[in-house]
Design an enzyme around this catalytic site. Structure first.
Site, PDB file in Angstrom:
ATOM      1  N   ASN A  71       0.828  -1.215   0.000  1.00  0.00           N
ATOM      2  CA  ASN A  71       0.000   0.000   0.000  1.00  0.00           C
ATOM      3  C   ASN A  71       0.858   1.260   0.000  1.00  0.00           C
ATOM      4  OD1 ASN A  71      -2.375  -1.586   0.251  1.00  0.00           O
ATOM      5  ND2 ASN A  71      -1.982  -1.778   2.442  1.00  0.00           N
ATOM      6  N   HIS A 113     -14.016  -1.321   6.983  1.00  0.00           N
ATOM      7  CA  HIS A 113     -12.829  -1.944   7.567  1.00  0.00           C
ATOM      8  C   HIS A 113     -13.044  -2.359   9.026  1.00  0.00           C
ATOM      9  CE1 HIS A 113      -8.480  -1.954   8.841  1.00  0.00           C
ATOM     10  NE2 HIS A 113      -8.338  -2.429   7.610  1.00  0.00           N
ATOM     11  N   GLU A 116     -16.072   4.176   3.689  1.00  0.00           N
ATOM     12  CA  GLU A 116     -14.681   4.375   3.254  1.00  0.00           C
ATOM     13  C   GLU A 116     -14.670   5.192   1.969  1.00  0.00           C
ATOM     14  OE1 GLU A 116     -12.254   0.784   3.129  1.00  0.00           O
ATOM     15  OE2 GLU A 116     -13.336  -0.005   4.848  1.00  0.00           O
ATOM     16  N   SER A 150     -11.002  -0.779   0.772  1.00  0.00           N
ATOM     17  CA  SER A 150      -9.643  -1.319   0.795  1.00  0.00           C
ATOM     18  C   SER A 150      -9.498  -2.613   0.021  1.00  0.00           C
ATOM     19  CB  SER A 150      -9.184  -1.505   2.242  1.00  0.00           C
ATOM     20  OG  SER A 150     -10.028  -2.409   2.915  1.00  0.00           O
ATOM     21  N   ASP A 198     -13.429   7.075   6.253  1.00  0.00           N
ATOM     22  CA  ASP A 198     -12.075   6.519   6.360  1.00  0.00           C
ATOM     23  C   ASP A 198     -11.493   6.527   4.946  1.00  0.00           C
ATOM     24  OD1 ASP A 198      -9.941   4.693   6.229  1.00  0.00           O
ATOM     25  OD2 ASP A 198     -10.773   3.382   7.777  1.00  0.00           O
ATOM     26  N   HIS A 219      -7.135   4.716   1.764  1.00  0.00           N
ATOM     27  CA  HIS A 219      -6.583   4.395   0.438  1.00  0.00           C
ATOM     28  C   HIS A 219      -6.800   5.498  -0.592  1.00  0.00           C
ATOM     29  CE1 HIS A 219      -5.492   0.298   1.545  1.00  0.00           C
ATOM     30  NE2 HIS A 219      -6.575   0.341   2.309  1.00  0.00           N
ATOM     31  N   LYS A 265       0.248   4.205   4.568  1.00  0.00           N
ATOM     32  CA  LYS A 265       0.065   3.697   3.209  1.00  0.00           C
ATOM     33  C   LYS A 265       0.779   4.617   2.222  1.00  0.00           C
ATOM     34  CE  LYS A 265      -3.413   0.708   4.809  1.00  0.00           C
ATOM     35  NZ  LYS A 265      -4.748   0.517   5.321  1.00  0.00           N
TER      36      LYS A 265
HETATM   37  C1  LIG Z   1      -5.122   0.022   6.626  1.00  0.00           C
HETATM   38  C2  LIG Z   1      -6.441   0.556   7.002  1.00  0.00           C
HETATM   39  C3  LIG Z   1      -6.667   1.076   8.282  1.00  0.00           C
HETATM   40  C4  LIG Z   1      -5.641   0.973   9.387  1.00  0.00           C
HETATM   41  O1  LIG Z   1      -4.572   1.826   9.182  1.00  0.00           O
HETATM   42  P1  LIG Z   1      -3.146   1.480   9.871  1.00  0.00           P
HETATM   43  O2  LIG Z   1      -2.428   2.776   9.831  1.00  0.00           O
HETATM   44  O3  LIG Z   1      -2.526   0.421   9.019  1.00  0.00           O
HETATM   45  O4  LIG Z   1      -3.435   1.009  11.244  1.00  0.00           O
HETATM   46  C5  LIG Z   1      -7.900   1.639   8.544  1.00  0.00           C
HETATM   47  N1  LIG Z   1      -8.850   1.685   7.612  1.00  0.00           N
HETATM   48  C6  LIG Z   1      -8.683   1.173   6.380  1.00  0.00           C
HETATM   49  C7  LIG Z   1      -9.775   1.278   5.398  1.00  0.00           C
HETATM   50  C8  LIG Z   1      -7.471   0.588   6.041  1.00  0.00           C
HETATM   51  O5  LIG Z   1      -7.309   0.057   4.827  1.00  0.00           O
END
Ligand SMILES: *Cc1c(COP(=O)(O)O)cnc(C)c1O
Length: 387
Positions: A51, A137, A181, A185, A210, A213, A243
């Protein structure tokens, strides 16, 4: 004495079940190298499973910024941010995030997972409702569970289903939060942000997105919410520094009062040691890179689109492209076939994705060469993996 082994027996029994159903997971030592490659078992692979969309975890200037902070401030933070762990880099990092996200403020957490775990219970509790996209997620669910709020799932990206559930349920609760999101993801598709925001307005609810990505990839790097012109309408913009930013940490961008309350109430910030200064400095340098390199930021999506177009798959909406296979065993076999051809593409299986939708998940990164992508496309065609 008899009892001594029951925990091991329990664990072994569970592991046997996982092995039988093709769902057992293993940690494989993998050294990530330059230019989108990764080393495993003495071989080097082109990885389409990272990522690190912009390759910034390996960027020399960013590594130098991290090394400098390491030497100046030390290896660890030493305490919670509220005690003595609030390195001076935090403020600059939070100012950068707020500027990029067009919000009044930003609060950095230990990781994206810890941001979701800590933020959600600050705003909702046992008398409140969380309406969540069914593919959201795991970390959002951890936050909701910690909050004690009632949780109702709505069908993936289905505004009609979301509206129906709001009309039926909203009045029974004090506060309501809608969660989704920006970029999903495991599917790479995008939430209908305008529709969700209209519903949040109509039903007196707060909108939490969230964008783990989308940040660093969409909207010149600012993410899917800013790209859609929705920064003022999404109350809580969450993201990660792990990421596209290539470092470690998570964040929440929002209004001044929202951020101030988080510092006072979010347990995963209050009761946790601050991030190592090197990670903060790497993030700060990476944000600077993102703001000044628009053509590199645009490249992952461009490569993903080329891949989907040439394989006749649905047009990529982000740097993530799923290729659904079905059973976990078949997904593992497909992953091995591609590994034999020099590519690292992890099979994603339940419970990370719904039953029957085990898949290959491709992520495209700016440091993949055009030739890497051409070879991947030819290999997929050779295996009959097309749309
Ligand atoms: C990876 C991810 C997280 C967590 O983030 P980290 O910094 O890896 O703990 C939260 N939400 C989504 C949608 C993710 O893909």
């Amino acid at each position: 004495m008899e009892n001594k082994n029951t925990l091991d027996q329990y664990a072994s029994g569970k592991l046997e079940q996982l092995t039988r159903s093709g769902l057992r997971r293993f940690l494989v030592p993998t050294s990530r190298e330059k230019k989108g490659t990764a080393g495993r078992g003495g071989r080097s692979f082109v990885s389409f499973s990272c990522n690190d969309y912009l390759g910034l975890s390996q960027n020399p200037q960013i590594k130098a910024a991290a090394a400098e902070a390491l030497m100046e401030f030390g290896a660890g933070a030493g305490a919670s941010r509220l005690v003595t762990g609030n390195s001076p880099i935090y403020r600059r990092l939070e100012e950068s995030l707020a500027r990029i996200k067009s919000t009044e403020g930003a609060v950095v957490f230990g990781s994206g997972y810890l941001a979701n775990l800590g933020v959600i219970p600050v705003f909702v509790g046992s008398r409140d409702l969380c309406l969540v996209d069914e593919l959201a997620h795991s970390s959002m669910h951890a936050g909701i569970k910690a909050s004690g709020a009632q949780v109702i799932l709505f069908a993936h990206n289905d505004l009609d289903d979301c509206r129906q559930k709001l009309s039926r349920q909203r009045a029974k609760y004090q506060h309501c939060m809608i969660l989704s999101e920006g970029v999903f993801s495991m599917d790479g598709d995008r939430a209908p942000l305008i529709g969700l925001s209209d519903l949040a307005d109509e039903f007196d609810s707060w909108l939490f997105i969230d964008d783990a990505h989308g940040f660093g990839v969409l909207g010149d790097g600012a993410g899917s919410v800013v790209e859609a012109g929705m920064a003022g309408r999404v109350h809580l913009q969450m993201g990660t520094l792990s990421k596209s930013v290539g470092s470690y940490g998570g964040f929440l961008c929002g209004s001044g009062p929202v951020c101030d309350l988080l510092v006072n109430r979010a347990r995963s910030l209050i009761y946790e040691t601050g991030l190592p200064p090197a990670s903060l400095a790497a993030s700060l340098a990476a944000l600077d890179f993102i703001e000044t390199h628009p053509s590199i930021v645009a490249r992952p999506l461009k490569l993903a689109r080329r891949f989907t177009q040439e394989l006749a798959l649905p047009m990529a909406q982000s740097a993530i492209v799923p290729f659904i296979i079905g059973s976990p065993q078949a997904a593992l076999a497909a992953s091995s076939q591609l590994e034999a051809l020099g590519f690292l593409i992890t099979a994603i299986r339940p419970p990370t994705v719904p039953e029957g939708t085990a898949r290959l998940r491709f992520t495209f990164c700016a440091n993949h060469t055009d030739e890497d992508v051409s070879r991947l496309i030819k290999s997929m065609q050779g295996l009959g993996f097309t749309g």
